[in-house]
Write a protein that holds these residues in place. Structure first.
Motif, mmCIF file in Angstrom:
data_model
loop_
_atom_site.group_PDB
_atom_site.id
_atom_site.type_symbol
_atom_site.label_atom_id
_atom_site.label_comp_id
_atom_site.label_asym_id
_atom_site.label_seq_id
_atom_site.Cartn_x
_atom_site.Cartn_y
_atom_site.Cartn_z
ATOM 1 N N ALA A 118 0.768 -1.318 0.281
ATOM 2 C CA ALA A 118 -0.108 -0.577 0.031
ATOM 3 C C ALA A 118 0.920 1.336 0.051
ATOM 4 C CB ALA A 118 -1.287 0.078 0.841
ATOM 5 N N ALA A 119 1.783 1.228 0.667
ATOM 6 C CA ALA A 119 3.051 2.118 0.925
ATOM 7 C C ALA A 119 3.669 2.033 -0.551
ATOM 8 C CB ALA A 119 4.129 2.111 2.200
ATOM 9 N N LEU A 120 4.318 1.332 -1.176
ATOM 10 C CA LEU A 120 4.521 1.666 -2.843
ATOM 11 C C LEU A 120 3.442 2.387 -3.816
ATOM 12 C CD1 LEU A 120 6.844 -1.598 -3.586
ATOM 13 C CD2 LEU A 120 7.021 0.381 -3.364
ATOM 14 N N GLU A 121 2.809 1.961 -3.268
ATOM 15 C CA GLU A 121 1.554 2.093 -4.115
ATOM 16 C C GLU A 121 1.369 3.900 -4.282
ATOM 17 O OE1 GLU A 121 -2.563 -0.442 -5.999
ATOM 18 O OE2 GLU A 121 -1.818 -0.253 -3.626
ATOM 19 N N ARG A 122 1.047 4.560 -3.215
ATOM 20 C CA ARG A 122 1.228 5.903 -3.126
ATOM 21 C C ARG A 122 2.439 7.083 -3.235
ATOM 22 N NH1 ARG A 122 -0.921 3.868 2.236
ATOM 23 N NH2 ARG A 122 0.506 4.406 3.642
ATOM 24 N N LEU A 123 3.382 6.060 -3.346
ATOM 25 C CA LEU A 123 4.896 6.415 -3.428
ATOM 26 C C LEU A 123 3.951 7.815 -4.563
ATOM 27 C CD1 LEU A 123 7.490 3.914 -3.352
ATOM 28 C CD2 LEU A 123 7.601 5.962 -1.795
ATOM 29 N N PRO A 124 4.863 9.035 -5.155
ATOM 30 C CA PRO A 124 4.784 9.309 -6.188
ATOM 31 C C PRO A 124 5.528 8.929 -7.499
ATOM 32 C CG PRO A 124 6.108 11.099 -4.336
ATOM 33 C CD PRO A 124 5.521 9.780 -4.072
ATOM 34 N N PRO A 125 4.690 8.526 -8.498
ATOM 35 C CA PRO A 125 5.269 7.724 -9.230
ATOM 36 C C PRO A 125 6.788 7.868 -10.107
ATOM 37 C CG PRO A 125 3.609 9.334 -10.133
ATOM 38 C CD PRO A 125 4.113 9.985 -9.375
ATOM 39 N N ARG A 126 7.980 8.435 -9.420
ATOM 40 C CA ARG A 126 9.400 8.826 -10.440
ATOM 41 C C ARG A 126 9.692 8.012 -9.115
ATOM 42 N NH1 ARG A 126 10.149 9.185 -15.017
ATOM 43 N NH2 ARG A 126 11.925 10.642 -15.389
ATOM 44 N N GLN A 127 9.480 7.724 -7.646
ATOM 45 C CA GLN A 127 9.949 7.409 -6.269
ATOM 46 C C GLN A 127 9.303 5.763 -6.547
ATOM 47 O OE1 GLN A 127 9.202 9.291 -2.759
ATOM 48 N NE2 GLN A 127 9.206 11.301 -3.891
ATOM 49 N N GLN A 128 8.591 5.871 -6.941
ATOM 50 C CA GLN A 128 7.829 4.029 -6.886
ATOM 51 C C GLN A 128 8.610 3.691 -8.252
ATOM 52 O OE1 GLN A 128 4.131 3.018 -8.815
ATOM 53 N NE2 GLN A 128 3.258 2.861 -7.469
ATOM 54 N N GLN A 129 8.758 3.804 -9.416
ATOM 55 C CA GLN A 129 9.403 3.680 -10.934
ATOM 56 C C GLN A 129 10.619 2.930 -10.347
ATOM 57 O OE1 GLN A 129 9.448 6.800 -13.627
ATOM 58 N NE2 GLN A 129 7.103 5.793 -14.424
ATOM 59 N N ALA A 130 11.675 4.945 -9.394
ATOM 60 C CA ALA A 130 13.050 4.350 -8.958
ATOM 61 C C ALA A 130 13.649 2.650 -8.590
ATOM 62 C CB ALA A 130 13.863 5.120 -8.735
ATOM 63 N N PHE A 131 12.027 2.786 -7.925
ATOM 64 C CA PHE A 131 12.568 1.850 -6.362
ATOM 65 C C PHE A 131 12.499 0.346 -7.166
ATOM 66 C CE2 PHE A 131 10.789 -1.063 -3.282
ATOM 67 C CZ PHE A 131 11.353 -0.590 -2.005
ATOM 68 N N LEU A 132 10.631 0.243 -7.817
ATOM 69 C CA LEU A 132 11.039 -1.252 -8.233
ATOM 70 C C LEU A 132 11.357 -1.309 -9.581
ATOM 71 C CD1 LEU A 132 7.211 -0.121 -8.624
ATOM 72 C CD2 LEU A 132 7.744 -1.811 -7.315
ATOM 73 N N LEU A 133 12.371 -0.694 -10.556
ATOM 74 C CA LEU A 133 13.073 -0.743 -11.424
ATOM 75 C C LEU A 133 14.485 -1.559 -11.094
ATOM 76 C CD1 LEU A 133 12.734 1.669 -13.946
ATOM 77 C CD2 LEU A 133 12.151 -0.597 -14.432
ATOM 78 N N ARG A 134 15.480 -0.660 -9.195
ATOM 79 C CA ARG A 134 16.453 -0.863 -9.299
ATOM 80 C C ARG A 134 16.501 -1.913 -8.239
ATOM 81 N NH1 ARG A 134 20.399 -0.794 -8.397
ATOM 82 N NH2 ARG A 134 21.370 0.751 -6.898
ATOM 83 N N VAL A 135 14.981 -2.089 -7.119
ATOM 84 C CA VAL A 135 15.190 -2.975 -6.188
ATOM 85 C C VAL A 135 14.588 -4.432 -6.459
ATOM 86 C CG1 VAL A 135 14.086 -4.096 -4.004
ATOM 87 C CG2 VAL A 135 15.317 -1.749 -4.532
ATOM 88 N N TRP A 136 13.588 -4.028 -7.014
ATOM 89 C CA TRP A 136 12.455 -5.684 -7.526
ATOM 90 C C TRP A 136 13.671 -6.073 -8.747
ATOM 91 C CZ3 TRP A 136 6.803 -6.430 -8.998
ATOM 92 C CH2 TRP A 136 6.706 -7.336 -9.192
ATOM 93 N N THR A 141 21.755 1.260 -11.706
ATOM 94 C CA THR A 141 21.886 3.037 -11.978
ATOM 95 C C THR A 141 21.288 3.866 -13.233
ATOM 96 O OG1 THR A 141 22.757 2.922 -9.686
ATOM 97 C CG2 THR A 141 22.059 4.810 -11.079
ATOM 98 N N GLU A 142 22.326 2.913 -13.391
ATOM 99 C CA GLU A 142 22.324 3.681 -15.433
ATOM 100 C C GLU A 142 21.668 2.913 -15.942
ATOM 101 O OE1 GLU A 142 25.638 4.289 -18.989
ATOM 102 O OE2 GLU A 142 25.976 3.252 -17.712
ATOM 103 N N GLN A 143 21.395 1.798 -15.641
ATOM 104 C CA GLN A 143 20.152 1.259 -16.832
ATOM 105 C C GLN A 143 18.256 1.728 -16.060
ATOM 106 O OE1 GLN A 143 20.638 -2.910 -15.750
ATOM 107 N NE2 GLN A 143 21.253 -3.618 -17.864
ATOM 108 N N THR A 144 18.623 1.699 -14.925
ATOM 109 C CA THR A 144 17.557 2.674 -14.427
ATOM 110 C C THR A 144 17.158 3.872 -14.766
ATOM 111 O OG1 THR A 144 17.499 1.593 -12.381
ATOM 112 C CG2 THR A 144 16.263 2.856 -12.103
ATOM 113 N N ALA A 145 18.176 4.645 -15.267
ATOM 114 C CA ALA A 145 17.758 6.585 -15.457
ATOM 115 C C ALA A 145 17.679 5.726 -16.792
ATOM 116 C CB ALA A 145 19.678 7.307 -15.644
ATOM 117 N N ARG A 146 17.885 5.252 -18.377
ATOM 118 C CA ARG A 146 17.960 4.995 -19.332
ATOM 119 C C ARG A 146 15.761 4.248 -19.685
ATOM 120 N NH1 ARG A 146 21.413 7.580 -22.376
ATOM 121 N NH2 ARG A 146 23.808 6.695 -21.699
ATOM 122 N N ALA A 147 15.671 3.531 -18.624
ATOM 123 C CA ALA A 147 14.806 3.347 -18.647
ATOM 124 C C ALA A 147 13.177 4.413 -18.579
ATOM 125 C CB ALA A 147 13.919 1.936 -17.547
ATOM 126 N N MET A 148 14.510 4.897 -17.197
ATOM 127 C CA MET A 148 13.067 6.238 -16.367
ATOM 128 C C MET A 148 13.195 7.275 -17.159
ATOM 129 S SD MET A 148 13.182 5.623 -12.485
ATOM 130 C CE MET A 148 12.404 7.205 -12.324
#
Lengths: 172, 120
Positions: A118-136, A141-148
């Motif tokens: 639920a907390a993940l769902e409430r995160l601002p979109p960019r924070q949510q994207q960064a967290f999901l791509l990096r952690v999950w 970091t570079e791949q995540t930056a390119r994806a975002m």
């Protein structure tokens, strides 16, 4: 290609659903991303597939947010009103998972996970994207930056803020 | 205080659980979407003839409007000319929007000299 999509499709759906809060919208986004990926990038080197797929997926999610913003708040309220009169969910949607539990039961039995999601769902979109791509997804970091479509510095900032928010939610 | 590693592990576990407990109907729709994507990818690309004359006409009209505007306004910024070239191009606008990403991909692509798929 088929194995890659089979491996990534459920996680992609969860990501899209966390961003849109809507299963149907998320399914449309993932389908669209898979079509674009398979059509244009299948013969790219295998190692580049995850970053490419997530770039497409995140673009589709970003487009969804833009369309939603354009529709405006009054239009969303109209839709919300229409949803109230919508038909009951298809019984097939209630089919149990392979472990014999409904998703709702899983969440109710695991408060910690439910709070985290639920907390993940409430995160601002960019924070949510960064967290999901990096952690999950485990992109660096570079791949995540390119994806975002942003700088590596922005990725680090978004991730750090996401971690702070999630930690505060769990410790509260 | 929850440390970073513990928080990330818990998040991964929660997300994995959510992905693994998707209902049958959703999993079925994902399978269908995947099959559809793969089928379309195998299908040869339909080559609809581009209305190049229309693109050229639009470009000429745009330039004419720009020139008239320039005469009236007295100047035209160089960026505006670049934008006009992009708009008048028959290439996909997405290519320009994601140019930085494709350049990065080409740098990391061992087959970088081969033509880009779908961009013939």
């Amino acid at each position: 290609m088929e194995q890659f999509l089979a491996d990534i499709e459920r996680r992609a759906l969860v990501m899209a659903e966390l961003a849109t809060h809507d299963r149907e919208e998320a399914l449309d986004i993932v389908q669209d991303a898979m079509l674009a990926f398979a059509r244009h990038y299948g013969d790219r080197p295998r190692a580049s597939w995850p970053a490419l797929f997530h770039r497409i997926l995140q673009n589709r999610i970003r487009d969804w947010h833009r369309r939603r913003a354009r529709r405006g708040r009054w239009w969303m309220r109209l839709w919300a009103g229409a949803d109230d009169t919508a038909e009951a969910p298809d019984p097939i949607q209630r089919v149990a998972d392979p472990n014999g539990r409904l998703p709702e039961e899983v969440l109710m039995g695991e408060d910690d996970q439910a709070r985290l999601l639920a907390a993940l769902e409430r995160l601002p979109p960019r924070q949510q994207q960064a967290f999901l791509l990096r952690v999950w997804e485990g992109l660096d970091t570079e791949q995540t930056a390119r994806a975002m479509g942003c700088s590596t510095g922005s990725v680090k900032t978004h991730l750090s803020r996401a971690m702070q928010t999630l930690r505060a939610e769990l410790e509260s | 205080m929850i440390d970073d590693e513990s928080l990330q592990q818990r998040a991964r576990a929660a997300l994995d659980a959510r992905a693994e407990t998707l209902d049958g109907a959703t999993r079925s729709r994902l399978r269908q979407a995947r099959a559809q994507a793969l089928a379309r990818a195998r299908r040869p690309v339909a080559t609809t003839p581009r209305p190049r004359w229309a693109v050229a006409l639009a470009a000429v009209l745009l330039l004419a409007v720009a020139l008239v505007w320039q005469q009236q306004a007295g100047r035209l910024a160089p960026e505006a000319v670049e934008d006009l070239e992009v708009l008048a191009s028959s290439d996909d606008l997405e290519l320009y929007q994601d140019l930085d990403f494709y350049l990065w991909l080409d740098e990391s692509d061992p087959n970088r000299n081969e033509p880009e798929p779908g961009r013939t």
